[in-house]
Structures are given as structure tokens and as C-alpha cells.
Scaffold this active site. Structure first.
Site, PDB file in Angstrom:
ATOM      1  N   ALA A   4     -20.532  24.153 132.208  1.00 18.65           N
ATOM      2  CA  ALA A   4     -21.649  24.326 133.129  1.00 18.65           C
ATOM      3  C   ALA A   4     -22.570  23.111 133.033  1.00 18.65           C
ATOM      4  CB  ALA A   4     -22.426  25.605 132.815  1.00 18.65           C
ATOM      5  N   ASP A   5     -23.295  22.880 134.089  1.00 17.25           N
ATOM      6  CA  ASP A   5     -24.290  21.814 134.081  1.00 17.25           C
ATOM      7  C   ASP A   5     -25.449  22.239 134.971  1.00 17.25           C
ATOM      8  OD1 ASP A   5     -24.685  18.992 133.034  1.00 17.25           O
ATOM      9  OD2 ASP A   5     -25.194  18.724 135.139  1.00 17.25           O
ATOM     10  N   THR A   6     -26.655  21.879 134.562  1.00 15.81           N
ATOM     11  CA  THR A   6     -27.866  22.273 135.284  1.00 15.81           C
ATOM     12  C   THR A   6     -28.673  21.039 135.629  1.00 15.81           C
ATOM     13  OG1 THR A   6     -27.958  24.392 134.102  1.00 15.81           O
ATOM     14  CG2 THR A   6     -29.997  23.639 135.142  1.00 15.81           C
TER      15      THR A   6
END
Length: 211
Positions: free
Chosen positions: A85-87
Site C-alpha cells: 500500500a502507499d498513501t
């Protein structure tokens, strides 16, 4: 196909993502990517020229999942789904990553003060030859911040490992007037969407039937 032991690999160093996976009962082992050293990071988080925020966060997440999947194969680890995941935080089309120091963190908070910004979290699950991905969007409205509040927050440890220079689950909660979207997504892992992807990879979540 269900993984034989129902565990996954988590390709993230984020303590918040670990916490969120435990919240929904997902068992995991860490499969961490190199982020420093003589050869640099395994996956670069640099924004490409002209790259839109949606494209950026989706691309980086896919690259993390692919790199972790190949690491699993290279190390001959048990085959399990890989979650990455990446934000990123976006205001006025500007992508705000993790601040490198006090000045950058304070600048980010000034740009968010009294305004609504977007938080994008992309999630990828990779298993065998299949990849599932989605990007969740949330809107966050900050109260106006004075210099004293910005200084006090930037003197804490909180801003420096978080996109946008703040953590909704920490002291910055006092800055936030309103959110629209996913609280867990703003933390770094939208649980509703993540559960959907994991189920597609055969991971049981709140399923006691054994089917």
C-alpha cells in the site's frame, strides 16, 4: 485459491498498517523492501515529471507489490498473497510526501491549514499470477493553524514518517474538523477495500464456515 495457512506477506514498514490488519484478524509476516543503502531503495518514491497523484500512488504501490512478490520467489518462501500500500496527500495538485525535516513539515502544515485536502491510498494484493488493485480517496478538512500549533506539532516525532506531515490517529486529530471517506484509509490502509481484495486472493476474513 486459498493460501494454505491463511497468512499474507505485508510489504510495508508502517506500524499503522500492521495495527489495522490485526484489527480485522489478518495474520501476516513482514516482507520488507530495501529503502536505503549503496544501491538506493528497491522502489523509488520519486514523482515522475507531470505525473498525476492518482497515477503516482497507484504506480508506486504496484511496484512495491511486484518487488515483494519477486523477493518471495527468489528467497523460496511459502507462496502467500503479498499486500502493498502507499498513501499520499494532495493539495492544489501538489503531492505531499514525508517531510525530510522541520522546515518541510511546517510548510506542509501551513498549506493544509484551514483547507480541505485529499488523501489517496492505493492497495495492491498480488498472488500467483493475479494482481488486484484499488485506490481509495478521502477528503480531510483542517482547522486554521497558528504558528504556535504548527511549531508544537513539528517539535514532536509525529510528522516525519507520514505523508503530508501528520497522522490522523495521533495528536493531529485536534486539527481535523471533518473527514469524508475512510478513516482507516487516511491512516494508511482502507480496511473495507483491503478486505475485498484479500478475499479475492482467498484470505478468510470474518469467515468461520471454513468454506
Amino acid at each position: 485459491m486459498r493460501p494454505s495457512d491463511h497468512k499474507i506477506y505485508l510489504a510495508s514498514k508502517s506500524a499503522r498498517r500492521r495495527e489495522l490488519l490485526r484489527q480485522i484478524g489478518v495474520e501476516f509476516e513482514l516482507l520488507l523492501l530495501r529503502d536505503q543503502g549503496p544501491r538506493g531503495p528497491e522502489v523509488s518514491e520519486e514523482v515522475l515529471p507531470g505525473e498525476a497523484a492518482d497515477d503516482y500512488v497507484a504506480r508506486v504501490t504496484r511496484e512495491k507489490a511486484e518487488c515483494a512478490h519477486h523477493t518471495m520467489l527468489w528467497r523460496k518462501l511459502p507462496a502467500r498473497p503479498v499486500l502493498a500500500a502507499d498513501t499520499t496527500v494532495v493539495v492544489d495538485g501538489r503531492i505531499l510526501g514525508k517531510p525530510a525535516g522541520y522546515a518541510e513539515a511546517a510548510d506542509m502544515l501551513r498549506s493544509l491549514s484551514g483547507r480541505t485536502h485529499e488523501v489517496l491510498t492505493s492497495v495492491v494484493v498480488r498472488h500467483h499470477d493475479e494482481t488486484w488493485q484499488l485506490t481509495q480517496r478521502s477528503a480531510v478538512r483542517f482547522t486554521p493553524l497558528d504558528d504556535a500549533a504548527i511549531h508544537a506539532y513539528c517539535m514532536s516525532a509525529e510528522p516525519y514518517d507520514k505523508a503530508g506531515g501528520y497522522g490522523i490517529q495521533g495528536m493531529a486529530a485536534v486539527f481535523i474538523q471533518e473527514i469524508a471517506g475512510s478513516y482507516s484509509g487516511i491512516m494508511g490502509l482502507p480496511l473495507f477495500e483491503t478486505a475485498q481484495l484479500l478475499r479475492r486472493a482467498g484470505v478468510r476474513i470474518l469467515d468461520t464456515t471454513g468454506r
